[in-house]
Design a protein around this motif. Structure first.
Motif, PDB file in Angstrom:
ATOM      1  N   PHE A  10      89.200 -75.733 123.298  1.00  0.00           N
ATOM      2  CA  PHE A  10      89.926 -76.599 122.374  1.00  0.00           C
ATOM      3  C   PHE A  10      91.234 -76.946 123.037  1.00  0.00           C
ATOM      4  N   MET A  11      91.554 -78.215 123.124  1.00  0.00           N
ATOM      5  CA  MET A  11      92.784 -78.623 123.768  1.00  0.00           C
ATOM      6  C   MET A  11      93.621 -79.429 122.800  1.00  0.00           C
ATOM      7  N   ASN A  12      94.772 -78.949 122.477  1.00  0.00           N
ATOM      8  CA  ASN A  12      95.706 -79.682 121.644  1.00  0.00           C
ATOM      9  C   ASN A  12      96.401 -80.723 122.502  1.00  0.00           C
ATOM     10  N   ASN A  13      96.307 -81.995 122.127  1.00  0.00           N
ATOM     11  CA  ASN A  13      96.847 -83.064 122.962  1.00  0.00           C
ATOM     12  C   ASN A  13      98.335 -82.887 123.215  1.00  0.00           C
ATOM     13  N   ARG A  14      99.060 -82.442 122.191  1.00  0.00           N
ATOM     14  CA  ARG A  14     100.505 -82.339 122.338  1.00  0.00           C
ATOM     15  C   ARG A  14     100.894 -81.196 123.265  1.00  0.00           C
ATOM     16  N   SER A  15     100.140 -80.073 123.212  1.00  0.00           N
ATOM     17  CA  SER A  15     100.511 -78.909 124.017  1.00  0.00           C
ATOM     18  C   SER A  15      99.864 -78.944 125.398  1.00  0.00           C
ATOM     19  N   ALA A  16      98.656 -79.507 125.497  1.00  0.00           N
ATOM     20  CA  ALA A  16      97.945 -79.477 126.766  1.00  0.00           C
ATOM     21  C   ALA A  16      98.341 -80.628 127.668  1.00  0.00           C
ATOM     22  N   MET A  17      98.805 -81.718 127.111  1.00  0.00           N
ATOM     23  CA  MET A  17      99.131 -82.893 127.902  1.00  0.00           C
ATOM     24  C   MET A  17     100.634 -82.977 128.135  1.00  0.00           C
ATOM     25  N   ARG A  18     101.029 -83.270 129.335  1.00  0.00           N
ATOM     26  CA  ARG A  18     102.419 -83.516 129.674  1.00  0.00           C
ATOM     27  C   ARG A  18     102.462 -84.802 130.478  1.00  0.00           C
ATOM     28  N   GLY A  19     102.706 -85.920 129.838  1.00  0.00           N
ATOM     29  CA  GLY A  19     102.624 -87.198 130.517  1.00  0.00           C
ATOM     30  C   GLY A  19     101.181 -87.489 130.854  1.00  0.00           C
ATOM     31  N   ASN A  20     100.868 -87.608 132.145  1.00  0.00           N
ATOM     32  CA  ASN A  20      99.504 -87.880 132.571  1.00  0.00           C
ATOM     33  C   ASN A  20      98.832 -86.655 133.156  1.00  0.00           C
ATOM     34  N   ARG A  21      99.422 -85.466 132.959  1.00  0.00           N
ATOM     35  CA  ARG A  21      98.871 -84.266 133.576  1.00  0.00           C
ATOM     36  C   ARG A  21      98.181 -83.395 132.539  1.00  0.00           C
ATOM     37  N   CYS A  22      97.144 -82.691 132.964  1.00  0.00           N
ATOM     38  CA  CYS A  22      96.408 -81.771 132.101  1.00  0.00           C
ATOM     39  C   CYS A  22      96.570 -80.348 132.628  1.00  0.00           C
ATOM     40  N   VAL A  23      96.401 -79.406 131.735  1.00  0.00           N
ATOM     41  CA  VAL A  23      96.411 -78.012 132.166  1.00  0.00           C
ATOM     42  C   VAL A  23      95.139 -77.749 132.952  1.00  0.00           C
ATOM     43  N   SER A  24      95.276 -77.252 134.147  1.00  0.00           N
ATOM     44  CA  SER A  24      94.118 -77.070 135.013  1.00  0.00           C
ATOM     45  C   SER A  24      93.327 -75.831 134.625  1.00  0.00           C
ATOM     46  N   THR A  25      92.108 -75.788 135.125  1.00  0.00           N
ATOM     47  CA  THR A  25      91.249 -74.627 134.899  1.00  0.00           C
ATOM     48  C   THR A  25      91.853 -73.371 135.511  1.00  0.00           C
ATOM     49  N   ALA A  26      92.490 -73.541 136.663  1.00  0.00           N
ATOM     50  CA  ALA A  26      93.106 -72.389 137.322  1.00  0.00           C
ATOM     51  C   ALA A  26      94.219 -71.797 136.465  1.00  0.00           C
ATOM     52  N   THR A  27      94.980 -72.664 135.818  1.00  0.00           N
ATOM     53  CA  THR A  27      96.057 -72.180 134.944  1.00  0.00           C
ATOM     54  C   THR A  27      95.489 -71.419 133.758  1.00  0.00           C
ATOM     55  N   ARG A  28      94.448 -71.950 133.199  1.00  0.00           N
ATOM     56  CA  ARG A  28      93.820 -71.253 132.068  1.00  0.00           C
ATOM     57  C   ARG A  28      93.245 -69.908 132.495  1.00  0.00           C
ATOM     58  N   ASN A  29      92.627 -69.890 133.676  1.00  0.00           N
ATOM     59  CA  ASN A  29      92.091 -68.624 134.180  1.00  0.00           C
ATOM     60  C   ASN A  29      93.209 -67.608 134.426  1.00  0.00           C
ATOM     61  N   MET A  30      94.365 -68.102 134.820  1.00  0.00           N
ATOM     62  CA  MET A  30      95.497 -67.215 135.051  1.00  0.00           C
ATOM     63  C   MET A  30      95.942 -66.567 133.738  1.00  0.00           C
ATOM     64  N   TRP A  31      95.965 -67.368 132.659  1.00  0.00           N
ATOM     65  CA  TRP A  31      96.343 -66.817 131.349  1.00  0.00           C
ATOM     66  C   TRP A  31      95.296 -65.805 130.868  1.00  0.00           C
ATOM     67  N   ASP A  32      94.034 -66.101 131.120  1.00  0.00           N
ATOM     68  CA  ASP A  32      92.994 -65.133 130.779  1.00  0.00           C
ATOM     69  C   ASP A  32      93.178 -63.832 131.555  1.00  0.00           C
ATOM     70  N   SER A  33      93.508 -63.952 132.834  1.00  0.00           N
ATOM     71  CA  SER A  33      93.713 -62.749 133.656  1.00  0.00           C
ATOM     72  C   SER A  33      94.925 -61.955 133.189  1.00  0.00           C
ATOM     73  N   LEU A  34      95.959 -62.676 132.758  1.00  0.00           N
ATOM     74  CA  LEU A  34      97.142 -61.992 132.241  1.00  0.00           C
ATOM     75  C   LEU A  34      96.785 -61.157 131.017  1.00  0.00           C
ATOM     76  N   PHE A  35      95.939 -61.708 130.147  1.00  0.00           N
ATOM     77  CA  PHE A  35      95.535 -60.959 128.961  1.00  0.00           C
ATOM     78  C   PHE A  35      94.589 -59.810 129.320  1.00  0.00           C
ATOM     79  N   ASP A  36      93.565 -60.134 130.127  1.00  0.00           N
ATOM     80  CA  ASP A  36      92.569 -59.108 130.471  1.00  0.00           C
ATOM     81  C   ASP A  36      93.194 -57.950 131.251  1.00  0.00           C
TER      82      ASP A  36
END
Length: 381
Positions: free
Chosen positions: A35-61
């Motif tokens: 689920f991607m919230n447009n306001r939080s996930a988008m910054r101009g024309n950039r998207c949060v990458s898969t690597a960034t999301r995996n990093m957050w998952d690793s931080l939690f795990d």
């Protein structure tokens, strides 16, 4: 030691370096629902990458430098980070402010739901990702947690998952009650519709039996709406049948005028020439009305009440006279006679006829048909 100044390569001031490529789309996490919230996930024309999301998952795990312990049922403990929890949930932010702990570590408790559901919930706060199988298994506790801790993104996902496949007659009563508690009006409406639609299957489920014991008032309210729904269905069927009858009467009136003014097949005015190769009649009631007219012409009991078919013909002729705009130009037999008869009719009969005519005209207008009771002067044609 003489300082050595590095000279820029020739033409360096005129050539700009190529910009780095934009990060890939974060539309998918491998093996995970997103689920991607447009306001939080988008910054101009950039998207949060898969690597960034995996990093957050690793931080939690991995629980790297976790400063919060979340206690769950059966003595379970989940490690998390206060900054992440506080930014993702205003309720958790308030809980963390009041939480007590040793040193910089704080402890909070989340009870009443399975430990794995709490883990899925907290993991979502980090990366907005979830496993499909986990969502299917814990959708109800996740709905409760997302409502209780004000995580609207997760709440919308849970509602959508329930709406598009996870809602069944077996669990619809539980979900209906839960949607009322979690302030999910759309889910309440959808589950309520399923209860009404599949009432026989829902009525024998364990969920209904449990609701009957714990919330008898709610069961009474559902049964009341069920009765009202049945009444509405019967009323709708009644009005549909009534409308069909009025349309049939309208068509019969049109066919009667057509037969008496223009002629149809082998029956019509005496001054009309009937040919076998005439175009097919557009009025479906003409054939039945033609048989009725022929019977009316031959019947020896042609008095009101003497013959059922003749009585029907008398009624059609009287109905036509009440719809006819000008009997002086009308070609339908006895039209003027009936208009004279109407003047001496009882008030009770007059009211019945007026109601019938009013409903016929209203039905005719609803389908956008032309008025069949307005006739033009034949001499002007």
């Amino acid at each position: 030691m003489e300082a050595i100044k590095k000279q820029p390569p020739q033409g360096a001031n005129n050539v700009s370096p190529a910009p780095p490529p934009l990060p890939g789309s974060a539309a998918n996490c491998p093996g995970k629902g997103i689920f991607m919230n447009n306001r939080s996930a988008m910054r101009g024309n950039r998207c949060v990458s898969t690597a960034t999301r995996n990093m957050w998952d690793s931080l939690f795990d991995g629980g790297y430098r976790a400063d919060v312990t979340v206690k769950t049922d059966n003595g379970g403990i989940i490690y998390a980070h206060a900054n992440v929890l506080g930014m993702a949930s205003p309720v958790l932010r308030g809980v963390l402010k009041q939480a007590k702990g040793v040193g910089q570590k704080r402890s909070i408790s989340i009870h009443g739901v399975p430990q794995d559901a709490v883990r899925v919930f907290i993991r979502f706060l980090y990366s907005s990702c979830y496993e499909k199988e986990e969502m299917e298994e814990f959708v109800l506790p996740l709905l409760v947690l997302s409502h209780a801790y004000v995580v609207p993104q997760l709440k919308r996902i849970c509602e959508q998952q329930l709406e598009h496949g996870l809602l069944t007659p077996e669990n619809v009563v539980d979900i209906f009650q839960l949607s009322l508690l979690c302030d999910a009006p759309r889910l309440t409406l959808i589950s309520h519709r399923m209860i009404i639609r599949d009432f026989k299957a829902v009525f024998v489920t364990e969920g209904w039996k449990a609701m009957k014991k714990s919330h008898p008032a709610l069961e009474k309210e559902l049964l009341k709406t069920m009765i009202e729904e049945e009444k509405m269905k019967k009323e709708k069927i009644r009005k549909s049948k009534e409308r069909k009858i009025y349309l049939q009467l309208c068509e019969a009136m049109e066919a009667l005028v057509h037969i008496c003014r223009d002629g149809c097949r082998t029956i019509g005015p005496h001054d009309k020439d009937f040919k076998e190769n005439r175009t097919p009649c557009k009025y479906g009631a003409c054939k039945g009305l033609e048989l009725l007219v022929r019977h009316f012409a031959r019947c020896k009991l042609r008095v009101p009440g003497g013959c059922i078919k003749c009585k029907r013909m008398w009624q059609l002729l009287e109905l036509h006279s009440r719809l006819c705009a000008d009997s002086s130009w009308c070609r339908v037999p006895l039209c003027r006679n009936f208009k004279e008869k109407i003047k001496n009719q009882s008030k009770k009969d007059e009211i019945k006829w007026k109601i019938l005519v009013k409903k016929m005209l209203s039905t005719k207008r609803s389908v956008g048909g032309a008025s069949f009771f307005v006739f033009s002067n034949p001499s002007s044609s």
